[in-house]
Design a protein around this motif. Sequence first.
Motif, mmCIF file in Angstrom:
data_model
loop_
_atom_site.group_PDB
_atom_site.id
_atom_site.type_symbol
_atom_site.label_atom_id
_atom_site.label_comp_id
_atom_site.label_asym_id
_atom_site.label_seq_id
_atom_site.Cartn_x
_atom_site.Cartn_y
_atom_site.Cartn_z
ATOM 1 N N UNK A 182 0.792 -1.360 -0.037
ATOM 2 C CA UNK A 182 0.055 0.013 -0.150
ATOM 3 C C UNK A 182 0.776 1.332 0.059
ATOM 4 N N UNK A 183 2.013 1.090 -0.281
ATOM 5 C CA UNK A 183 3.068 2.360 -0.143
ATOM 6 C C UNK A 183 3.019 2.922 -1.579
ATOM 7 N N UNK A 184 2.259 3.654 -1.895
ATOM 8 C CA UNK A 184 2.055 4.381 -3.098
ATOM 9 C C UNK A 184 2.882 5.732 -3.191
ATOM 10 N N UNK A 185 3.192 6.143 -2.314
ATOM 11 C CA UNK A 185 4.146 7.450 -2.206
ATOM 12 C C UNK A 185 5.348 7.049 -1.530
ATOM 13 N N UNK A 186 6.226 7.854 -1.869
ATOM 14 C CA UNK A 186 7.685 7.789 -1.092
ATOM 15 C C UNK A 186 7.351 7.976 0.382
ATOM 16 N N UNK A 187 8.228 7.390 1.230
ATOM 17 C CA UNK A 187 7.913 7.650 2.430
ATOM 18 C C UNK A 187 8.022 9.290 3.137
ATOM 19 N N UNK A 188 8.917 9.945 2.400
ATOM 20 C CA UNK A 188 9.000 11.191 2.888
ATOM 21 C C UNK A 188 7.921 12.163 2.537
ATOM 22 N N UNK A 189 7.044 11.856 1.417
ATOM 23 C CA UNK A 189 5.947 12.449 0.901
ATOM 24 C C UNK A 189 4.957 12.078 1.666
ATOM 25 N N UNK A 190 4.703 10.850 2.060
ATOM 26 C CA UNK A 190 3.634 10.275 2.981
ATOM 27 C C UNK A 190 3.782 10.880 4.203
ATOM 28 N N UNK A 191 5.025 11.200 4.850
ATOM 29 C CA UNK A 191 5.344 11.834 6.214
ATOM 30 C C UNK A 191 4.674 13.091 6.157
ATOM 31 N N UNK A 192 4.984 13.854 5.022
ATOM 32 C CA UNK A 192 4.484 15.182 4.843
ATOM 33 C C UNK A 192 3.030 15.506 4.703
ATOM 34 N N UNK A 193 2.514 14.451 4.020
ATOM 35 C CA UNK A 193 1.075 14.491 3.938
ATOM 36 C C UNK A 193 0.431 14.212 5.444
ATOM 37 N N UNK A 194 0.897 13.360 6.166
ATOM 38 C CA UNK A 194 0.368 13.047 7.366
ATOM 39 C C UNK A 194 0.762 14.331 8.347
ATOM 40 N N UNK A 195 1.709 14.944 8.240
ATOM 41 C CA UNK A 195 2.260 16.230 8.964
ATOM 42 C C UNK A 195 1.239 17.303 8.548
ATOM 43 N N UNK A 196 0.571 17.363 7.461
ATOM 44 C CA UNK A 196 -0.353 18.452 7.175
ATOM 45 C C UNK A 196 -1.612 17.885 6.961
ATOM 46 N N UNK A 197 -2.086 16.875 7.905
ATOM 47 C CA UNK A 197 -3.445 16.517 7.996
ATOM 48 C C UNK A 197 -3.847 16.406 9.551
ATOM 49 N N UNK A 198 -4.962 16.938 9.593
ATOM 50 C CA UNK A 198 -5.319 17.086 11.132
ATOM 51 C C UNK A 198 -5.230 15.925 11.886
ATOM 52 N N UNK A 199 -4.881 15.897 13.264
ATOM 53 C CA UNK A 199 -4.539 15.025 14.237
ATOM 54 C C UNK A 199 -5.734 14.111 14.273
ATOM 55 N N UNK A 200 -5.727 12.495 14.413
ATOM 56 C CA UNK A 200 -6.670 11.696 14.938
ATOM 57 C C UNK A 200 -6.621 12.185 16.436
ATOM 58 N N UNK A 201 -7.940 11.803 17.223
ATOM 59 C CA UNK A 201 -8.356 11.972 18.352
ATOM 60 C C UNK A 201 -7.323 11.237 19.413
ATOM 61 N N UNK A 202 -7.328 11.427 20.716
ATOM 62 C CA UNK A 202 -6.499 10.662 21.517
ATOM 63 C C UNK A 202 -6.981 9.114 21.685
ATOM 64 N N UNK A 203 -8.362 8.967 21.370
ATOM 65 C CA UNK A 203 -9.061 7.684 21.445
ATOM 66 C C UNK A 203 -8.862 6.944 20.248
ATOM 67 N N UNK A 204 -8.661 7.796 19.336
ATOM 68 C CA UNK A 204 -8.272 6.861 17.889
ATOM 69 C C UNK A 204 -6.745 6.798 17.821
ATOM 70 N N UNK A 205 -5.889 7.468 18.305
ATOM 71 C CA UNK A 205 -4.710 7.093 18.624
ATOM 72 C C UNK A 205 -4.648 6.009 19.372
ATOM 73 N N UNK A 206 -5.215 5.839 20.459
ATOM 74 C CA UNK A 206 -5.023 4.681 21.446
ATOM 75 C C UNK A 206 -5.552 3.368 20.656
ATOM 76 N N UNK A 207 -6.811 3.640 19.979
ATOM 77 C CA UNK A 207 -7.168 2.459 19.320
ATOM 78 C C UNK A 207 -6.335 2.091 18.157
ATOM 79 N N UNK A 208 -5.722 3.004 17.465
ATOM 80 C CA UNK A 208 -4.834 2.479 16.361
ATOM 81 C C UNK A 208 -3.523 1.589 17.186
ATOM 82 N N UNK A 209 -2.858 2.122 18.173
ATOM 83 C CA UNK A 209 -1.830 1.466 18.838
ATOM 84 C C UNK A 209 -2.340 -0.031 19.399
ATOM 85 N N UNK A 210 -3.517 -0.094 19.947
ATOM 86 C CA UNK A 210 -3.930 -1.309 20.586
ATOM 87 C C UNK A 210 -4.387 -2.344 19.507
#
Length: 213
Positions: free
Chosen positions: A1-29
Motif C-alpha cells: 500500500x506504499x504508493x507514495x515515497x515515505x518522505x512524501x507520505x510523512x509530509x501528507x500526514x504532517x499536514x493532515x489534522x490529528x486523530x483524537x487521543x481515543x483513535x490514536x489509542x485504538x490504532x496502537x491497541x
Amino acid sequence: MEFLKQELEDYVNAHTSNESDTLAELNRQTHIKVLQPRMLSGHLQGRTLSMFSKMIRPKRILEIGTYTGYSAICLAEGLDEDGMLLTLDVNYELEDMVNEYINKAGYSNKIKMIVGDAMEIVPTLDLDFDLVFIDADKTNYSNYYDLLIKDLPSGSIIIADNVLWSGKVIAPTKKNDKDTEALKIFNQKIQDDPRVENVLMPIRDGLMVIRKK
C-alpha cells in the motif's frame, strides 16, 4: 500500500489534522493485539472519512466491515445531531473491543454494532442511508453493491475501501487470487453503471467514492 515515497507520505500526514487521543489509542491497541492491523483505516484515511461525513452531515450511515471500530468512529464524527451509524461485522471476537472504544469516543448512543453476515442482514434493513462505507470481504463487494444500489436514495454516497489492492488491480491476476479478481470486477461494474457517478481516489489503498444520481 506504499504508493507514495515515505518522505512524501510523512509530509501528507504532517499536514493532515490529528486523530483524537481515543483513535490514536485504538490504532496502537489494534497493532498490538489484533491480527492483520493493516486493515485499520489509520490516520490519513480516517481523517478523509471524517471529512466526507462532516461535509455530508448524514442522518444514517451504514458500515459493512467494522474490524476494531476505527472507521466507524471517524464516520460518526460527522453525523447529524440525531444521526445513527449501523456497523456490521461477522467477527464476534472483536465486539467487546469495538464497543469499548465506541464508548471511549462518546458515541455509544450513535453507533450500533450488529454481529453477523452482512449478506443476510442488509436485505432486512431500511436502506434509507445517506452514506455507506464498504470495507469487508472483497469477494462480496459487487454483491453488497447490488443489494444496496437499487434502494438507496438519490444523492447517497457509497465509499468502498481497498479498491487498488496494493496495486494488484493493474497486474495480471494470479491463479486463484479471488480477491483481486473480485475488485477488478467491482471497479469496472461501478465505472459502467449509469445510475452513479464515481471517483477512484488513490488514498492509502484506494477509495472508490460513488454517488447515486
